[in-house]
Design a protein around this motif. Structure first.
Motif, short mmCIF file in Angstrom:
data_model
loop_
_atom_site.label_atom_id
_atom_site.label_comp_id
_atom_site.label_asym_id
_atom_site.label_seq_id
_atom_site.Cartn_x
_atom_site.Cartn_y
_atom_site.Cartn_z
N ALA A 111 0.85 -1.19 0.00
CA ALA A 111 0.00 0.00 0.00
C ALA A 111 0.88 1.24 0.00
CB ALA A 111 -0.92 0.00 1.22
N ASN A 112 0.89 1.98 -1.11
CA ASN A 112 1.72 3.18 -1.16
C ASN A 112 0.93 4.40 -0.68
OD1 ASN A 112 0.14 4.10 -3.32
ND2 ASN A 112 1.70 3.76 -4.88
N GLU A 113 1.50 5.59 -0.87
CA GLU A 113 0.88 6.82 -0.35
C GLU A 113 0.25 7.64 -1.47
OE1 GLU A 113 0.76 7.36 2.76
OE2 GLU A 113 2.16 5.87 3.50
N PHE A 114 -0.11 6.99 -2.57
CA PHE A 114 -0.50 7.75 -3.75
C PHE A 114 -1.75 7.13 -4.38
CE2 PHE A 114 0.83 9.73 -7.98
CZ PHE A 114 0.74 11.03 -7.51
N CYS A 115 -2.20 7.73 -5.46
CA CYS A 115 -3.39 7.25 -6.14
C CYS A 115 -3.12 6.06 -7.04
CB CYS A 115 -3.99 8.36 -7.00
SG CYS A 115 -2.94 8.86 -8.39
N CYS A 116 -1.86 5.81 -7.34
CA CYS A 116 -1.53 4.82 -8.37
C CYS A 116 -0.07 4.39 -8.19
CB CYS A 116 -1.75 5.40 -9.76
SG CYS A 116 -1.12 7.07 -9.98
#
Length: 505
Positions: free
Chosen positions: A161-166
């Motif tokens: 799970a990253n910190e961005f939309c994509c």
């Protein structure tokens, strides 16, 4: 105590112990019998992007087979973009009630960011507290770093799970390697260092899900796997062999003609195959509910996909922006091939999953939910739900979509589908020339929104406008006029007083 009384006392003690053992054993069995839940959420997958829903290019045999084994909802809805939809799933509430009315949200509330605040008692927290082993894999995009991450929202295990939309890239090492990319760090997908150049991100997430399933199946808890793919969001990247395959298959005049996107859709299908096979191999498929859903309609701009015959796509409140695929396979309950034309929406998943699992949840959160339990439809395709209206608010997010200020289709708007199937869209004005206007469609007779009846049915416009306005008052959210104009000023400078006048009703 007499000898007889003493013997009787011993018998009562023994009986009490026996009852305790039986009760404990029954409770343990109840826990074991509770179904596992796998919630598969695709990103930007349109309502006709699958083979089984009408694509004339994309090949999705695994998801098609899952749909055939499931109950299919032909009128499933979501928000028009990702963050509101994801917040609705986790909270059971209309995202506008949470202040999330844009791509990332425009809040009046606290919580450290523009997303789902930590005070919401999420679906994951309810299942965790109900004895479930919880896991989130993939895209998040409903909370900022170290504030409202999945670890703080009820998930014991979190992967990729990253910190961005994509993602920075669907290609290994799953980050943006372009020189000077300002979002390279935020968009990098973590936890996947063991993969290599031959791996695509989407099947890799399926492999991570399979690992969790195999581990969880050996435990004594039921599990909840929240598998939220980055696909089929941008960047549109597929392995060369898939792009070549679809380049050869595309046909002139077809609605789907993007080979890169078609390849990315097939990667999604490949990944779902890995997940479903892991359920079979682990021996838990017959006790696992599988839900397949998308967070919004397909992206039609830039030639990515088409939602035809549905109108328009992602970010709009036309049917192509908010109609999505939804399949639910509940072994022993749903009938393969069953369909429902009852309108359901993302916030309904929370109370429905509670009902399917027998988890009580939290009284206050349950009371404040907008979602409706539709498990009765799963048991009986001919069942119905009490009549209700569905509502959307889309204030717009100029940082992501600067064309909102002048685009009549993709500009800020609100919508309501009334109890009888009439749909009103209110298009908001902007300081750059867009005027307030209304469109009215009878979805029962015109599901593709081809005939605007706003002029001929002004009575219906007035009725639905009143209901939409009253709902906006009830959710106690700052009006579009209060929030939108400052956003326009921030992007465009001081603005002018005449533009401000056009914002007023």
């Amino acid at each position: 105590m007499t000898k007889h009384a003493n013997a009787l006392f011993v018998r009562f003690i023994a009986l009490g112990i026996a009852i305790q053992v039986v009760v404990c054993h029954a409770n343990a069995d109840d826990t074991v019998r509770r179904p596992n839940v796998v919630l598969i959420l695709a990103d930007d997958l349109g309502c006709v992007d699958l083979g089984c829903t009408g694509s004339d290019l994309h090949q999705t045999p695994v998801i098609d087979a899952l749909a055939a084994e499931s109950m299919r909802f032909d009128r499933a809805y979501a928000a028009p973009t990702c963050s509101p939809s994801r917040s609705a799933i986790l909270s059971g509430k209309n995202p506008a009630k949470l202040g999330i009315v844009g791509h990332g949200g425009v809040r009046k509330m606290g919580g450290g960011g523009d997303f789902l605040v930590g005070t919401e008692y999420t679906l994951a927290e309810a299942l965790r507290d109900g004895g479930y082993n919880t896991c989130h894999i993939g895209k998040w995009h409903v909370g900022q770093a170290k504030a409202n991450r999945p670890e703080q929202q009820g998930f014991a295990t979190v992967v990729a799970a990253n910190e961005f939309c994509c993602p920075g890239s669907f290609f290994y090492p799953f980050r943006d390697r372009r020189k000077g990319s300002k979002n390279a760090k935020l968009s990098a997908v973590p936890d996947l260092e063991s993969y290599g150049p031959s791996d695509h991100l989407t099947p890799s997430l399926g492999s991570e899900a399979a690992k969790f399933i195999q581990q969880a199946a050996q435990g004594d808890q039921p599990f909840f796997l929240n598998l939220w793919y980055y696909a089929v969001h941008t960047p549109i990247e597929a392995m060369p062999e898939k792009v070549d395959k679809y380049s050869a298959l595309k046909k002139p005049g077809a609605k789907h003609r993007n080979p890169e996107y078609a390849g990315l859709v097939e990667h999604l299908d490949d990944s779902v195959r890995i997940v479903l096979q892991a359920l079979e191999d682990s021996g838990v498929a017959d006790n696992t509910i599988v839900i397949f859903y998308s967070d919004n309609g397909g992206e039609v701009r830039r030639g990515i996909t088409s939602n035809a015959p549905m109108r328009s796509g992602k970010t709009t409140l036309y049917e192509g922006g908010v109609r999505v695929p939804l399949f639910v396979r509940w072994p022993g309950v749903t009938r393969p091939g069953a369909t429902s034309k009852v309108r359901v929406v993302g916030q309904d998943l929370y109370p429905t999953i509670l009902a399917m699992t027998g988890v009580a949840g939290q009284q206050e959160q349950n009371r404040e939910m907008d979602g409706v339990d539709f498990s009765a439809l799963l048991r009986d395709p001919s069942a119905t739900l009490p009549p209700r209206s569905l509502h959307w608010l889309r204030y717009g997010e100029l940082v992501h979509y600067p064309t909102y200020k002048t685009d009549r289709t993709f500009g800020p708007s609100a919508a309501i589908i009334g109890k009888e199937g009439w749909k009103l869209i209110e298009h908001y004005p902007t300081p750059h020339g867009l005027e307030r206007r209304y469109e009215l469609f009878d979805l029962e007779q015109d599901p593709y929104e081809q005939h605007d009846l706003a002029e001929s049915r002004r009575d219906k416009v007035a009725e639905l406008k009143h209901e939409l306005t009253e709902w906006q008052r009830e959710i106690d959210l700052p009006s579009y006029e209060e929030l939108a104009y400052p956003a326009f000023e921030k992007i465009n400078g001081a603005g002018d007083s005449r533009a401000g006048e056009r914002l007023r009703p």
